[in-house]
Design a protein around this motif. Sequence first.
Motif, PDB file in Angstrom:
ATOM      1  N   TYR A 136       0.823  -1.211   0.000  1.00  0.00           N
ATOM      2  CA  TYR A 136       0.000   0.000   0.000  1.00  0.00           C
ATOM      3  C   TYR A 136       0.856   1.260   0.000  1.00  0.00           C
ATOM      4  CZ  TYR A 136      -4.353  -2.509   0.887  1.00  0.00           C
ATOM      5  OH  TYR A 136      -5.452  -3.314   0.765  1.00  0.00           O
ATOM      6  N   ASP A 137       2.141   1.122   0.255  1.00  0.00           N
ATOM      7  CA  ASP A 137       3.037   2.259   0.406  1.00  0.00           C
ATOM      8  C   ASP A 137       3.930   2.370  -0.829  1.00  0.00           C
ATOM      9  OD1 ASP A 137       3.991   4.209   2.661  1.00  0.00           O
ATOM     10  OD2 ASP A 137       5.832   3.422   1.749  1.00  0.00           O
ATOM     11  N   PRO A 138       4.387   3.602  -1.180  1.00  0.00           N
ATOM     12  CA  PRO A 138       5.297   3.717  -2.329  1.00  0.00           C
ATOM     13  C   PRO A 138       6.566   2.888  -2.197  1.00  0.00           C
ATOM     14  CG  PRO A 138       4.423   5.863  -1.747  1.00  0.00           C
ATOM     15  CD  PRO A 138       3.990   4.920  -0.665  1.00  0.00           C
ATOM     16  N   ALA A 139       7.037   2.688  -0.947  1.00  0.00           N
ATOM     17  CA  ALA A 139       8.171   1.787  -0.766  1.00  0.00           C
ATOM     18  C   ALA A 139       7.721   0.359  -1.067  1.00  0.00           C
ATOM     19  CB  ALA A 139       8.699   1.881   0.664  1.00  0.00           C
ATOM     20  N   PRO A 140       8.484  -0.395  -1.853  1.00  0.00           N
ATOM     21  CA  PRO A 140       7.989  -1.700  -2.297  1.00  0.00           C
ATOM     22  C   PRO A 140       7.891  -2.721  -1.163  1.00  0.00           C
ATOM     23  CG  PRO A 140      10.273  -1.381  -2.976  1.00  0.00           C
ATOM     24  CD  PRO A 140       9.805  -0.069  -2.415  1.00  0.00           C
ATOM     25  N   SER A 141       6.794  -3.476  -1.195  1.00  0.00           N
ATOM     26  CA  SER A 141       6.641  -4.648  -0.344  1.00  0.00           C
ATOM     27  C   SER A 141       6.754  -5.880  -1.224  1.00  0.00           C
ATOM     28  CB  SER A 141       5.297  -4.626   0.375  1.00  0.00           C
ATOM     29  OG  SER A 141       5.250  -3.561   1.306  1.00  0.00           O
ATOM     30  N   VAL A 142       7.419  -6.920  -0.711  1.00  0.00           N
ATOM     31  CA  VAL A 142       7.802  -8.049  -1.539  1.00  0.00           C
ATOM     32  C   VAL A 142       7.332  -9.345  -0.912  1.00  0.00           C
ATOM     33  CG1 VAL A 142       9.716  -9.269  -2.645  1.00  0.00           C
ATOM     34  CG2 VAL A 142       9.838  -6.788  -2.335  1.00  0.00           C
ATOM     35  N   HIS A 143       6.647 -10.160  -1.711  1.00  0.00           N
ATOM     36  CA  HIS A 143       6.280 -11.517  -1.338  1.00  0.00           C
ATOM     37  C   HIS A 143       7.106 -12.466  -2.199  1.00  0.00           C
ATOM     38  CE1 HIS A 143       2.861 -14.776  -1.044  1.00  0.00           C
ATOM     39  NE2 HIS A 143       4.054 -15.235  -0.667  1.00  0.00           N
ATOM     40  N   THR A 144       7.865 -13.331  -1.562  1.00  0.00           N
ATOM     41  CA  THR A 144       8.680 -14.312  -2.275  1.00  0.00           C
ATOM     42  C   THR A 144       8.204 -15.712  -1.924  1.00  0.00           C
ATOM     43  OG1 THR A 144      10.595 -12.840  -2.212  1.00  0.00           O
ATOM     44  CG2 THR A 144      11.009 -15.161  -2.692  1.00  0.00           C
ATOM     45  N   GLN A 145       7.929 -16.490  -2.966  1.00  0.00           N
ATOM     46  CA  GLN A 145       7.511 -17.880  -2.765  1.00  0.00           C
ATOM     47  C   GLN A 145       8.492 -18.798  -3.482  1.00  0.00           C
ATOM     48  OE1 GLN A 145       3.363 -18.830  -3.069  1.00  0.00           O
ATOM     49  NE2 GLN A 145       3.784 -20.834  -3.974  1.00  0.00           N
ATOM     50  N   SER A 146       8.950 -19.841  -2.805  1.00  0.00           N
ATOM     51  CA  SER A 146       9.991 -20.678  -3.386  1.00  0.00           C
ATOM     52  C   SER A 146       9.851 -22.116  -2.913  1.00  0.00           C
ATOM     53  CB  SER A 146      11.375 -20.134  -3.000  1.00  0.00           C
ATOM     54  OG  SER A 146      11.529 -20.138  -1.590  1.00  0.00           O
ATOM     55  N   ASP A 147      10.686 -22.949  -3.461  1.00  0.00           N
ATOM     56  CA  ASP A 147      10.865 -24.339  -3.031  1.00  0.00           C
ATOM     57  C   ASP A 147       9.547 -25.108  -2.986  1.00  0.00           C
ATOM     58  OD1 ASP A 147      13.534 -23.681  -2.840  1.00  0.00           O
ATOM     59  OD2 ASP A 147      13.383 -23.140  -0.723  1.00  0.00           O
ATOM     60  N   ASP A 148       9.148 -25.561  -1.765  1.00  0.00           N
ATOM     61  CA  ASP A 148       7.982 -26.435  -1.622  1.00  0.00           C
ATOM     62  C   ASP A 148       6.766 -25.704  -1.056  1.00  0.00           C
ATOM     63  OD1 ASP A 148       9.492 -28.644  -2.502  1.00  0.00           O
ATOM     64  OD2 ASP A 148      10.323 -28.898  -0.488  1.00  0.00           O
ATOM     65  N   ALA A 149       6.729 -24.405  -1.167  1.00  0.00           N
ATOM     66  CA  ALA A 149       5.634 -23.647  -0.572  1.00  0.00           C
ATOM     67  C   ALA A 149       4.329 -23.883  -1.330  1.00  0.00           C
ATOM     68  CB  ALA A 149       5.977 -22.156  -0.587  1.00  0.00           C
ATOM     69  N   VAL A 150       3.221 -23.829  -0.554  1.00  0.00           N
ATOM     70  CA  VAL A 150       1.884 -23.930  -1.136  1.00  0.00           C
ATOM     71  C   VAL A 150       1.079 -22.729  -0.648  1.00  0.00           C
ATOM     72  CG1 VAL A 150      -0.249 -25.260  -1.276  1.00  0.00           C
ATOM     73  CG2 VAL A 150       1.969 -26.445  -1.244  1.00  0.00           C
ATOM     74  N   LEU A 151       0.507 -21.969  -1.616  1.00  0.00           N
ATOM     75  CA  LEU A 151      -0.304 -20.799  -1.296  1.00  0.00           C
ATOM     76  C   LEU A 151      -1.684 -20.983  -1.904  1.00  0.00           C
ATOM     77  CD1 LEU A 151      -0.765 -17.854  -0.342  1.00  0.00           C
ATOM     78  CD2 LEU A 151       0.183 -17.114  -2.553  1.00  0.00           C
ATOM     79  N   ASP A 152      -2.704 -20.855  -1.062  1.00  0.00           N
ATOM     80  CA  ASP A 152      -4.088 -20.887  -1.517  1.00  0.00           C
ATOM     81  C   ASP A 152      -4.769 -19.596  -1.089  1.00  0.00           C
ATOM     82  OD1 ASP A 152      -4.591 -23.595  -2.729  1.00  0.00           O
ATOM     83  OD2 ASP A 152      -3.862 -24.243  -0.775  1.00  0.00           O
ATOM     84  N   VAL A 153      -5.268 -18.830  -2.074  1.00  0.00           N
ATOM     85  CA  VAL A 153      -6.034 -17.623  -1.779  1.00  0.00           C
ATOM     86  C   VAL A 153      -7.426 -17.836  -2.380  1.00  0.00           C
ATOM     87  CG1 VAL A 153      -6.220 -15.133  -2.065  1.00  0.00           C
ATOM     88  CG2 VAL A 153      -3.961 -16.188  -1.807  1.00  0.00           C
ATOM     89  N   TYR A 154      -8.388 -18.041  -1.503  1.00  0.00           N
ATOM     90  CA  TYR A 154      -9.744 -18.341  -1.965  1.00  0.00           C
ATOM     91  C   TYR A 154     -10.518 -17.072  -2.333  1.00  0.00           C
ATOM     92  CZ  TYR A 154      -8.363 -22.665   0.294  1.00  0.00           C
ATOM     93  OH  TYR A 154      -7.675 -23.803   0.660  1.00  0.00           O
ATOM     94  N   GLY A 155      -9.986 -15.927  -1.928  1.00  0.00           N
ATOM     95  CA  GLY A 155     -10.578 -14.650  -2.301  1.00  0.00           C
ATOM     96  C   GLY A 155      -9.709 -13.954  -3.328  1.00  0.00           C
ATOM     97  N   GLN A 156      -9.029 -12.873  -2.910  1.00  0.00           N
ATOM     98  CA  GLN A 156      -8.266 -12.047  -3.846  1.00  0.00           C
ATOM     99  C   GLN A 156      -6.820 -11.905  -3.398  1.00  0.00           C
ATOM    100  OE1 GLN A 156      -8.331  -7.430  -4.296  1.00  0.00           O
ATOM    101  NE2 GLN A 156      -9.924  -8.196  -5.689  1.00  0.00           N
TER     102      GLN A 156
END
Length: 800
Positions: A230-250
């Motif tokens: 939400y801020d001009p300074a960048p926020s970073v999400h890094t996903q790697s290796d064996d990670a599992v991400l489920d987003v049922y909304g947005q």
Amino acid sequence: MTRYALALAVLAAPALAQTNRYWVEPIVDAWDDASNWSLTPSGPAGGGLPISGDDAYFTTRSICFYTGPGVSPAPVFDGVILQGTGSGTTQLLMSAGTLETGALSVGHNGPRNEVHISGGTLTAALLSVGLNGGEGTFTALSAAQVNAFNVKVGAGDATGTLDIEGGDFDFHRIDVSTTNFVGSGTGVGALNITGGRAQGSSIYLGIDGPATLDQSAGDLEVSVILAIGYDPAPSVHTQSDDAVLDVYGQLSIGNGIDGHGIFRHTGGFSNINELVIGKGENTTGALEFTGGVMGANTACVGAEGEASVTLDGGGFYPDTLTIGESVVAAPRPQRVTVRAGTLGAGTIAVGLGSGTQAHLDAFGGTINAQHIAVGADSGATGTLSATAPSGAAINADRVTIGELGNGTLSLDLGATIDTPLLEIGGSPTHSANAFIYGGTLRADTIDVRPDDSTDDQLTIQNGLIITSDLNIAPNASVLIAGDPGLDARISDITNGGDLTFNGIFGVLSGPFLGPPFNTRLLGTITNNGTFRSRTTISTEALAMSLVNNAQTDVLTDDVCVVMGFVTNTPTGTISVSRTSPIASGILDVRSTAGLMNQGLIELDDGQLAAPNGAVTNDGTIAGFGEIHAPVVNNAQINPSISEPAETLHITGGLTCAPSSILRFVVTTSGNTTIALPAGDVALDGAINIAFASDVPLPAHQTEYELIRCDAGTITGAPASTAVLGYPCEIVVEPTRVIARSLRCSPADVVAPYGALNLDDVDAFVAGFLAGGLIADCDANTNLNLDDIDCFVAAFLAGCS
């Protein structure tokens, strides 16, 4: 969500008489020893264990082991606050039991405060990790069960780190890098997931400052929203290796008004219901793939903001992908770039919202889709470009360029587009263009189909083009340019617009039977619009037939070779002309069927050739130049359309059928109108002569050579003759046909010609009174006394 209900119950429980408890000694010991607690900070020990409604404070550096509260029934603390100061680290190490509190604050105004949970159950209505200038770390390990309603990581000038390494972490909402409750200061937070399972409603990453979410393993499940930046300074999400991400909304990347979010997908698996990148007017969002797989029901790249997706590996599989959905302020670029890996989608819309500047670029990898729509809505601008020396493949059931908005396709070296249907144009107010600079385009059907007055264009310059049907609608244009590397394997062309062969690079040329396979057009061109050849096209370059229903032009100093037959229908016009003093345009028909003309062929010092067949004329051949073929005239040949008259050379003989007409425009004496260097002439039909209006009265017995055979003979005779202008007679000789003038004077107006008598006077007077041109003695088209004076003087002078 019973754990959340329990947390809400903690918040709603009636307040008890509150007593603050402070951990004072020893430096390392167990929570459930009452002698370790004091009723005042740094006060005397022995203050008793914390009970329900108490706040438990850690204000000095120490390590506390928690295996249970030490009192029964299990209390619900008002708060547990770690704000230790001094040297070393303040730690709460939980390995068993239950710990329930309204608020757990780790690093409240103090540096190096930590909570580690390796077992037991922690329930907190509010979990703050780093608050009000403090520094906090919360770690959930393998056997931990954490139930936290609201989680704040890095709030109010604080630094917070939430590590989920194992166990179960249940939450309602996590805010990473935000202000505190009273709005002062922005924290810096990090959420790291290396194992276990975390599930909850919402995660907001980087609300008021930069934040990171790093997931290398474990499962993360979000039911409502995962928002990054939400801020001009960048926020970073890094996903790697064996990670599992489920987003049922947005999942949104780049949010609010000025947010900047980045999602780096280097491995693992993600399943997203709705993906939005650049969600806000001035936002910037980026999704970067180098590995792993992401699936999504819908994906929007650019919802008002600037957005990008780059694939350098891995796989991205949205059911619906929209690039450039809407713009509310100045246009911002929205771009998906594929360099490696696979982009697979049901529908890809490149440019959907008005004012968008959307791009889909393939520099490698593979794009698979059912439908790719470029410029998919009115006011939108979309571009699909593909180029890659190492190869880039685009496979789609249908590709539409500029159906409703502005669309551009650019295909270049090393890239491939494979589709049953490529449609270019369709919008009445926006433009569509496809530029084939190289690579391979395979399409069963290509439709260039503008609507109303839109000028949409397909330019084929280089590469391999394979299609069964190329359909060009009115107002559309197709340019096939002459790069020697072009290999156009087009079965049939139906042209209702503007089809041009243009030698930008000189020629369309062979060899044609082996690599490189240059231009091979293997079917029929049906021309209902304008077909132009402005280049040298060698032996098999136009290895197809031409059916011309409108306008075909060979306008340059080059050669258009047609390996099939040519039919010029009654509505068609073929123009072949010279454009320099030396060479002339050539239409060369190689089929034994030759050229069948039912319309109009205009020669302006151009050439027709049918070396294996004949030119059969059932329409009109007009002009001057060369015909290198036998000519069978069943209709009309007008050997000249210019003044003074030029020569029409026919090298293969001329046969005039009974229904034919040879129409000559006579301008000067001594000029041969039709010349045959070889071959015979068989006369029949009609010969018509028209004297040009500005030709002076020819002298008596002046000869005009209409046809000359240099090495053949003339047989037969015209069935009829007609003369417009000055009277003459037609004389057929063994090697030539001539017209010989009959009038001996301007006063010799009626037959018998060659002598002046009262019949001429009577005819002149009747003509003058009637206003007929027979009385126009001075040939200025005006009848007056000058004509009378002219007639009298000529009559008195007698025949010359």
